[in-house]
Design a protein around this motif. Structure first.
Motif: not given
Length: 202
Positions: A175-182
């Motif tokens: 998913e090019w739009w999905h970003w996460s941290y932690g």
């Protein structure tokens, strides 16, 4: 991956006009507009890394567990109807390409954000697919590095990737739009000993 939640609160992005917020995933409680506050700071960093004339447009952040369960079950059931010979295990694996199983979902932690890029006039730039286009409807073009997207979409995805990666986020590559941290996926990809965000309260 183990989780040691740092206890950081959720923050309502509607209180931060520096970031644009889209309402296509809006819910009555306003959960879509909330993220752990550490992600909010990182989004501002990412936006500062974009070239002039481009801004981030946040589509969805926090997703309550019940909503994640609903989304996952609905997609799995759609796949089951289209592929009646698939086993339950295979259905779960295929559904997990586009929706994280509820027990490990980063949106449930307030640790993931779905977003895209817009021009100064607020119009979304070409990214190859709409946000949330699944593998079936997009012919796989939702995958971040899919080879069959236009040169313009590829360049725009590269700009998004550079900005978000430069602020410490990791991308879920289907998913090019999905970003996460932690979250757990971030910990796995970065080699962190634990995730710092577990399921968030409302």
């Amino acid at each position: 991956m183990p989780v040691i939640d740092c206890g950081e609160p959720l923050f309502d992005l509607r209180k931060l006009p520096a970031l644009l917020l889209d309402d296509r995933q809006a819910d009555e409680a306003g959960d879509y507009a909330r993220l752990r506050i550490g992600l909010t700071d990182r989004l501002l960093v990412a936006q500062s890394k974009l070239p002039p004339g481009l801004r981030l447009l946040v589509v969805e952040g926090y997703r309550p567990l019940a909503l994640q369960e609903k989304y996952f079950s609905r997609y799995r059931d759609e796949l089951r109807r289209a592929n009646p010979a698939w086993s339950e295990e295979h259905l779960r694996i295929q559904a997990s390409r586009s929706l994280a199983p509820p027990e490990v979902a980063p949106h449930v932690c307030g640790a993931a954000v779905d977003l895209t890029l817009v021009a100064e006039d607020g119009v979304e730039v070409e990214m190859g697919t709409p946000v949330n286009a699944g593998p079936e409807e997009s012919g796989g073009r939702c995958y971040t590095h899919h080879p069959e997207i236009s040169a313009g979409a590829r360049a725009n995805r590269r700009l998004l990737c550079d900005a978000m990666s430069g602020a410490g986020f990791v991308n879920y590559p289907t998913e090019w739009w999905h970003w996460s941290y932690g979250d757990r996926y971030w910990a796995l990809i970065t080699g962190a000993p634990t995730a710092i965000y577990g399921p968030a309260g409302g």
